[in-house]
Design an enzyme around this catalytic site. Sequence first.
Site, PDB file in Angstrom:
ATOM      1  CG  ASN A 141      27.407  14.187  -0.464  1.00 15.69           C
ATOM      2  OD1 ASN A 141      26.862  13.213   0.061  1.00 15.69           O
ATOM      3  ND2 ASN A 141      28.697  14.478  -0.255  1.00 15.69           N
ATOM      4  N   PRO A 166      42.009  17.040   0.670  1.00 21.62           N
ATOM      5  CG  PRO A 166      42.688  16.246   2.756  1.00 21.62           C
ATOM      6  CD  PRO A 166      41.952  17.377   2.089  1.00 21.62           C
ATOM      7  CB  VAL A 192      40.287   6.398  -1.194  1.00 22.48           C
ATOM      8  CG1 VAL A 192      40.187   6.970  -2.602  1.00 22.48           C
ATOM      9  CG2 VAL A 192      40.376   4.889  -1.252  1.00 22.48           C
TER      10      VAL A 192
HETATM   11  O1  PMT Z   1      25.394   6.670   1.381  1.00 26.02           O
HETATM   12  P1  PMT Z   1      24.337   6.155   0.409  1.00 26.02           P
HETATM   13  O2  PMT Z   1      23.123   7.064   0.370  1.00 26.02           O
HETATM   14  O3  PMT Z   1      23.965   4.719   0.684  1.00 26.02           O
HETATM   15  O4  PMT Z   1      24.956   6.228  -1.060  1.00 26.02           O
HETATM   16  C1  PMT Z   1      26.030   5.425  -1.367  1.00 26.02           C
HETATM   17  C2  PMT Z   1      27.024   6.159  -2.284  1.00 26.02           C
HETATM   18  C3  PMT Z   1      26.364   6.498  -3.612  1.00 26.02           C
HETATM   19  C4  PMT Z   1      27.506   7.449  -1.623  1.00 26.02           C
HETATM   20  C5  PMT Z   1      28.244   5.192  -2.465  1.00 26.02           C
HETATM   21  O5  PMT Z   1      27.794   4.018  -3.085  1.00 26.02           O
HETATM   22  C6  PMT Z   1      29.331   5.829  -3.316  1.00 26.02           C
HETATM   23  O6  PMT Z   1      29.332   5.810  -4.537  1.00 26.02           O
HETATM   24  N1  PMT Z   1      30.323   6.432  -2.614  1.00 26.02           N
HETATM   25  C7  PMT Z   1      31.414   7.209  -3.260  1.00 26.02           C
HETATM   26  C8  PMT Z   1      30.899   8.583  -3.583  1.00 26.02           C
HETATM   27  C9  PMT Z   1      31.959   9.459  -4.179  1.00 26.02           C
HETATM   28  O7  PMT Z   1      32.307  10.436  -3.582  1.00 26.02           O
HETATM   29  O8  PMT Z   1      32.475   9.039  -5.330  1.00 26.02           O
HETATM   30  P2  PMT Z   1      33.640   9.800  -6.149  1.00 26.02           P
HETATM   31  O9  PMT Z   1      33.588   9.115  -7.487  1.00 26.02           O
HETATM   32  O10 PMT Z   1      33.465  11.265  -6.110  1.00 26.02           O
HETATM   33  O11 PMT Z   1      34.952   9.436  -5.353  1.00 26.02           O
HETATM   34  C10 PMT Z   1      35.804   8.358  -5.706  1.00 26.02           C
HETATM   35  C11 PMT Z   1      36.387   7.709  -4.469  1.00 26.02           C
HETATM   36  O12 PMT Z   1      37.288   8.621  -3.828  1.00 26.02           O
HETATM   37  C12 PMT Z   1      35.405   7.310  -3.404  1.00 26.02           C
HETATM   38  O13 PMT Z   1      35.851   6.099  -2.839  1.00 26.02           O
HETATM   39  C13 PMT Z   1      35.473   8.430  -2.379  1.00 26.02           C
HETATM   40  O14 PMT Z   1      35.160   7.980  -1.065  1.00 26.02           O
HETATM   41  C14 PMT Z   1      36.944   8.807  -2.479  1.00 26.02           C
HETATM   42  N2  PMT Z   1      37.274  10.194  -2.159  1.00 26.02           N
HETATM   43  C15 PMT Z   1      36.784  11.213  -2.914  1.00 26.02           C
HETATM   44  C16 PMT Z   1      37.182  12.507  -2.623  1.00 26.02           C
HETATM   45  C17 PMT Z   1      38.073  12.740  -1.539  1.00 26.02           C
HETATM   46  N3  PMT Z   1      38.463  13.967  -1.236  1.00 26.02           N
HETATM   47  N4  PMT Z   1      38.521  11.711  -0.820  1.00 26.02           N
HETATM   48  C18 PMT Z   1      38.146  10.444  -1.094  1.00 26.02           C
HETATM   49  O15 PMT Z   1      38.564   9.510  -0.424  1.00 26.02           O
END
Ligand code: PMT
Length: 404
Positions: free
Chosen positions: A214, A309, A312
């Site tokens: 991504n 998995p 977080v």
């Molecule tokens: O890196 P940049 O270009 O500066 O951009 C920053 C960002 C947009 C990536 C950052 O601000 C951000 O939003 N990061 C989280 C992106 C994400 O994957 O969001 P999500 O809504 O899909 O996931 C929710 C949370 O679960 C996040 O904390 C993610 O790290 C975590 N996660 C998700 C999937 C997974 N398998 N394991 C995780 O830990």
Amino acid sequence: MLTNQNIILAISGGIAAYKCAELTRRLKEHGANVRVVMTHAAKAFITPLTMQAVSANPVCDDLLDPAAEAAMGHIELAKWADLILVAPATADVIARINAGIANDLLTTVILASAAPLALSPAMNQQMYRAQATQDNIANLTKRGVKIWGPAQGEQACGDVGPGRMLEPMALVELAKQHFAAADALGKGVLDGITLTITAGPTREALDPVRFISNHSSGKMGYAIAAAAVDAGATVNLISGKVTIQPPQKALVTAVDSALEMHAAALSLAPKSDIFIACAAVADYRPIDVADQKIKKSADTMTITMTKNPDIVADVAALTEDRPYTVGFAAETQNVEKYAKGKMQRKKLDMICANDVSKGGQGFNADTNALSVFWQGGSEILPLTDKKQLGKALIALIMSQFKRV
Ligand code: PMT
């Protein structure tokens, strides 16, 4: 707390303007430098001469005054401020600020300034309750404007209800709290704290030369890591592949895939006080990774994937040595609802939501804005460059972390 802080006291035309002489004296007593800007209506309630005497600075009240502009022009004034406090803030001035109208000196200075803005509403209770005023206040709050007050009670017009300007000492207290929060990240504030953060994208291999990934650049996560390092924390930075430099002194674990990030996180998190998941982790990975480069053949290709998995969630589920766990939520719609849902499902202490559908925010941008939620509270960190935002977020996390 106010020593050498530059505060513009912006006075609009309401009866509560009479309190501004006292407010200025109190701000100065606490060490602030105060410059007063007044609307024309405000001068009907308190004279510029009074305000000049108590602030020990000339009062600015006219956008088109050549003499005033020659002394300290409105742009210079806007840049000088560390905080702009509009007190009293009438319904009219709140509406104009919300609309971005700049038709007098006060509203022009506000629009031209990057300084934090606080409004102390003061008006008749029905004007305050009016939907238009409530919508304006709600919208300004969303943009990160602080709303200090109003108080309830008897009003100059004889009505009773919300709409009284806060007393000068209450406003001084709020100004002190504002600068204390901004200062919360001084050197050494995080001494003794170990913080682990994930940043950047993961890469899910298809074959030796191709992967699914991504647009995460790592800028947000690296900025948070830098803020924590500067404040004295020991920082483990678990990073997917990015092209930017990590902060000096961060202990970097470089990873490619979600599985690698998961292993690193689960090894470091139990040794940490705080865990922040800022990485954009792939939710799925291809089941089969080809040993050799996949050859072009059929017109279509199907890739079967399996769930990765949830890093977080697994950290938050630790039963021993669980760190204070902060997640991110990258959303394109229903930001608050989806983010709060993720916080509950993953059992997080805090979640930082960014609306990645907006320009200048989220993936690969230099700036970002966050809506931060935790049990029983929320705060908006308005659009700013990611370095500033990283500092503000660390200060906010620390304010909540101490209470766990
Ligand atoms: O890196 P940049 O270009 O500066 O951009 C920053 C960002 C947009 C990536 C950052 O601000 C951000 O939003 N990061 C989280 C992106 C994400 O994957 O969001 P999500 O809504 O899909 O996931 C929710 C949370 O679960 C996040 O904390 C993610 O790290 C975590 N996660 C998700 C999937 C997974 N398998 N394991 C995780 O830990």
